[in-house]
Design a protein around this motif. Structure first.
Motif, PDB file in Angstrom:
ATOM      1  N   TYR A  62       0.790  -1.237   0.000  1.00 27.42           N
ATOM      2  CA  TYR A  62       0.000   0.000   0.000  1.00 27.42           C
ATOM      3  C   TYR A  62       0.824   1.291   0.000  1.00 27.42           C
ATOM      4  O   TYR A  62       0.289   2.360  -0.204  1.00 27.42           O
ATOM      5  CB  TYR A  62      -0.940   0.021   1.215  1.00 27.42           C
ATOM      6  N   TYR A  63       2.114   1.184   0.286  1.00 28.92           N
ATOM      7  CA  TYR A  63       2.959   2.384   0.408  1.00 28.92           C
ATOM      8  C   TYR A  63       3.812   2.626  -0.830  1.00 28.92           C
ATOM      9  O   TYR A  63       4.382   3.696  -0.984  1.00 28.92           O
ATOM     10  CB  TYR A  63       3.906   2.242   1.618  1.00 28.92           C
ATOM     11  N   CYS A  64       3.897   1.647  -1.712  1.00 26.50           N
ATOM     12  CA  CYS A  64       4.985   1.672  -2.700  1.00 26.50           C
ATOM     13  C   CYS A  64       4.523   2.139  -4.078  1.00 26.50           C
ATOM     14  O   CYS A  64       3.524   1.660  -4.621  1.00 26.50           O
ATOM     15  CB  CYS A  64       5.584   0.271  -2.800  1.00 26.50           C
ATOM     16  N   LEU A 156      16.499  -7.726   2.450  1.00 25.15           N
ATOM     17  CA  LEU A 156      15.045  -7.922   2.425  1.00 25.15           C
ATOM     18  C   LEU A 156      14.469  -7.214   3.649  1.00 25.15           C
ATOM     19  O   LEU A 156      14.576  -7.705   4.773  1.00 25.15           O
ATOM     20  CB  LEU A 156      14.719  -9.428   2.478  1.00 25.15           C
ATOM     21  N   ARG A 157      13.900  -6.067   3.403  1.00 20.52           N
ATOM     22  CA  ARG A 157      13.373  -5.316   4.542  1.00 20.52           C
ATOM     23  C   ARG A 157      12.147  -6.008   5.121  1.00 20.52           C
ATOM     24  O   ARG A 157      11.277  -6.432   4.359  1.00 20.52           O
ATOM     25  CB  ARG A 157      12.993  -3.903   4.121  1.00 20.52           C
ATOM     26  N   ILE A 158      12.090  -6.060   6.440  1.00 19.96           N
ATOM     27  CA  ILE A 158      10.895  -6.590   7.083  1.00 19.96           C
ATOM     28  C   ILE A 158       9.780  -5.532   7.030  1.00 19.96           C
ATOM     29  O   ILE A 158       8.614  -5.836   7.192  1.00 19.96           O
ATOM     30  CB  ILE A 158      11.224  -7.073   8.525  1.00 19.96           C
ATOM     31  N   GLU A 159      10.166  -4.309   6.761  1.00 19.05           N
ATOM     32  CA  GLU A 159       9.269  -3.127   6.627  1.00 19.05           C
ATOM     33  C   GLU A 159       8.709  -2.657   7.966  1.00 19.05           C
ATOM     34  O   GLU A 159       8.759  -1.483   8.289  1.00 19.05           O
ATOM     35  CB  GLU A 159       8.125  -3.355   5.633  1.00 19.05           C
ATOM     36  N   THR A 160       8.160  -3.567   8.761  1.00 20.03           N
ATOM     37  CA  THR A 160       7.808  -3.291  10.161  1.00 20.03           C
ATOM     38  C   THR A 160       7.743  -4.633  10.866  1.00 20.03           C
ATOM     39  O   THR A 160       7.402  -5.640  10.238  1.00 20.03           O
ATOM     40  CB  THR A 160       6.456  -2.588  10.330  1.00 20.03           C
ATOM     41  N   GLY A 229      14.878   3.838   6.442  1.00 25.82           N
ATOM     42  CA  GLY A 229      14.769   5.270   6.201  1.00 25.82           C
ATOM     43  C   GLY A 229      13.338   5.726   6.369  1.00 25.82           C
ATOM     44  O   GLY A 229      12.435   4.915   6.610  1.00 25.82           O
ATOM     45  N   PRO A 230      13.127   7.031   6.242  1.00 24.82           N
ATOM     46  CA  PRO A 230      11.791   7.576   6.441  1.00 24.82           C
ATOM     47  C   PRO A 230      10.788   7.086   5.400  1.00 24.82           C
ATOM     48  O   PRO A 230      11.148   6.888   4.231  1.00 24.82           O
ATOM     49  CB  PRO A 230      11.996   9.087   6.300  1.00 24.82           C
ATOM     50  N   TYR A 231       9.570   6.893   5.839  1.00 29.48           N
ATOM     51  CA  TYR A 231       8.468   6.656   4.904  1.00 29.48           C
ATOM     52  C   TYR A 231       8.136   7.991   4.243  1.00 29.48           C
ATOM     53  O   TYR A 231       8.055   9.025   4.906  1.00 29.48           O
ATOM     54  CB  TYR A 231       7.240   6.129   5.665  1.00 29.48           C
ATOM     55  N   ILE A 232       7.988   7.960   2.924  1.00 27.22           N
ATOM     56  CA  ILE A 232       7.627   9.171   2.184  1.00 27.22           C
ATOM     57  C   ILE A 232       6.398   8.843   1.340  1.00 27.22           C
ATOM     58  O   ILE A 232       6.413   7.884   0.551  1.00 27.22           O
ATOM     59  CB  ILE A 232       8.788   9.647   1.276  1.00 27.22           C
ATOM     60  N   GLU A 233       5.353   9.609   1.508  1.00 25.31           N
ATOM     61  CA  GLU A 233       4.096   9.282   0.850  1.00 25.31           C
ATOM     62  C   GLU A 233       4.193   9.392  -0.673  1.00 25.31           C
ATOM     63  O   GLU A 233       4.953  10.205  -1.192  1.00 25.31           O
ATOM     64  CB  GLU A 233       2.962  10.161   1.388  1.00 25.31           C
TER      65      GLU A 233
HETATM   66  N1  5AD Z   1       8.623   5.528   1.361  1.00 24.82           N
HETATM   67  C1  5AD Z   1       9.809   5.059   1.788  1.00 24.82           C
HETATM   68  N2  5AD Z   1      10.321   3.889   1.455  1.00 24.82           N
HETATM   69  C2  5AD Z   1       9.593   3.118   0.619  1.00 24.82           C
HETATM   70  N3  5AD Z   1       9.820   1.897   0.107  1.00 24.82           N
HETATM   71  C3  5AD Z   1       8.803   1.575  -0.693  1.00 24.82           C
HETATM   72  N4  5AD Z   1       7.887   2.556  -0.702  1.00 24.82           N
HETATM   73  C4  5AD Z   1       8.354   3.534   0.100  1.00 24.82           C
HETATM   74  C5  5AD Z   1       7.859   4.783   0.523  1.00 24.82           C
HETATM   75  N5  5AD Z   1       6.689   5.234   0.095  1.00 24.82           N
HETATM   76  C6  5AD Z   1      10.978   1.102   0.487  1.00 24.82           C
HETATM   77  C7  5AD Z   1      10.545  -0.224   1.108  1.00 24.82           C
HETATM   78  C8  5AD Z   1      11.147  -1.248   0.188  1.00 24.82           C
HETATM   79  C9  5AD Z   1      12.269  -0.491  -0.469  1.00 24.82           C
HETATM   80  C10 5AD Z   1      12.701  -1.029  -1.779  1.00 24.82           C
HETATM   81  O1  5AD Z   1      11.746   0.803  -0.631  1.00 24.82           O
HETATM   82  O2  5AD Z   1      11.087  -0.342   2.409  1.00 24.82           O
HETATM   83  O3  5AD Z   1      11.621  -2.397   0.849  1.00 24.82           O
END
Ligand code: 5AD
Length: 357
Positions: A62-64, A156-160, A229-233
């Motif tokens: 949903y974030y990517c 391989l990020r666990i993401e959370t 790293g930071p989540y960016i919408e």
């Molecule tokens: N913001 C930050 N990181 C993101 N990723 C994917 N979408 C976003 C986002 N919106 C990161 C995920 C993924 C990596 C390839 O990019 O953590 O594992």
């Protein structure tokens, strides 16, 4: 504060408290992690040339920005020859390592393609180039095959690490299963890859307690490397609807730095990347990441014409320079903060060597 950080092992509650530090106390944390980094891995910065070989993905996170359902992007895939040419160039310019990243696919042709890229990349560099793969969840058999063909590391990020949050970030189906992801990380360890994972920081619904648990998860998995790293919408994703609930970008940036610093305290010998997402939020993102405890940077060496379609999030920078010029620029930035750029070296994590003694 200094008493808390010297109080090994740091507990979840300690980490929660440390993640909330601001001002002078936050700076004291960065100074401490920075000196610990000096003592454990030195001031050398390892490079990984990042090659985004394809944005075709079977997943729908949903974030990517490159999720399967995003129909507004152009999908691409570099061919074997193009990838090998980039690897060759990078190696000649001084990159001791490359990171091959792609959307997640598990078709036979994709598996074979990665395999031949690995074999050829090692061949043309007399086995000298280090290769990180970041191509999603695969079967243990595939992981093994790629390892035998020359992949040194896998990211391989666990993401959370909160299963509940994981479900809020992914469709609830077999393709997006938290337990499968954990199992994949365990397979990678079993095969004896240098294993990397990571999380996004500042996600909607994420708490400081979850972030503290993320750090403890990485410690318990005894990882060798981390990219977080930071989540960016991203506007073309379902999570965009929660953008009003997010922490301001400055805060997401600061917490990301504290996550790096705390991971360095928990795991002094691992490799930690100052990620592209950090650099996206601030012009000196790489430097700030390195000064908080990171020791790896991953300059994007994907040709610009493809890079613009690998937009995981808003404003992701596009590489627009020739790789030689880009390297010189990095070197200046790194030297300016009293660090040393390591050229022509794989830069494997000390943690991995120690574990395999
Ligand atoms: N913001 C930050 N990181 C993101 N990723 C994917 N979408 C976003 C986002 N919106 C990161 C995920 C993924 C990596 C390839 O990019 O953590 O594992």
């Amino acid at each position: 504060m200094i008493e808390t950080i010297q109080n090994y092992p740091l507990s979840k509650d300690d980490l929660v408290a440390l993640l909330s530090l601001t001002g002078e106390k936050e700076q004291a944390l960065f100074d401490y992690s920075s000196s610990l980094k000096q003592k454990s891995v030195g001031n050398e910065v390892f490079l990984r040339g990042l090659i985004e070989i394809s944005n075709i993905c079977k997943k729908d996170c949903y974030y990517c920005g490159i999720r399967k359902s995003n129909n507004s992007i152009h999908r691409y895939s570099l061919n074997h020859k193009e990838v090998i040419e980039i690897v060759k160039q990078a190696y000649e310019n001084g990159y001791g390592s490359v990171a091959i990243q792609s959307g997640e696919l598990s078709s036979k042709s994709f598996i074979n393609k990665i395999d031949t890229i690995l074999i050829e990349s090692k061949k043309i560099t007399n086995n000298r180039i280090g290769i990180t793969l970041s191509c999603g969840e695969q079967s243990e058999e595939t992981f093994k095959r790629w390892f035998e063909s020359g992949a040194d590391r896998y990211l391989l990020r666990i993401e959370t690490t909160s299963e509940e949050l994981y479900r809020q970030l992914h469709p609830n189906d077999d393709l997006h299963s938290f337990s499968r992801r954990v199992e994949a990380l365990e397979s990678l360890r079993k095969i004896n890859y240098q294993v990397g994972t990571g999380v996004m920081i500042g996600l909607p619904f994420q708490t400081t307690e979850i972030l503290a648990k993320d750090l403890l998860f990485m410690k318990s998995l005894d990882i060798d490397m981390c990219g977080m790293g930071p989540y960016i919408e991203h506007p073309n994703t379902p999570l965009y609807q929660y953008r009003e609930q997010l922490l301001p970008k400055d805060n997401r940036f600061e917490i990301s730095l504290k996550m790096i610093a705390l991971l360095r305290l928990l795991m002094p010998n691992i490799n930690i990347a100052a990620t592209t997402a950090l650099q996206t939020l601030k012009i000196d993102g790489y430097e700030r990441g390195l000064l908080a405890g990171a020791n790896v940077v991953m300059p994007n060496i994907t040709p610009t014409r493809y890079c613009k379609d690998y937009l995981l999030y808003e404003n992701k920078p596009v590489s627009n320079r020739e790789s030689e010029e880009q390297l010189a620029l990095f070197e200046r930035r790194i030297v300016a903060i009293d660090h040393k750029l390591c050229l022509f070296q794989q830069g494997n994590p000390k943690h991995y060597y120690l574990r395999n003694l």
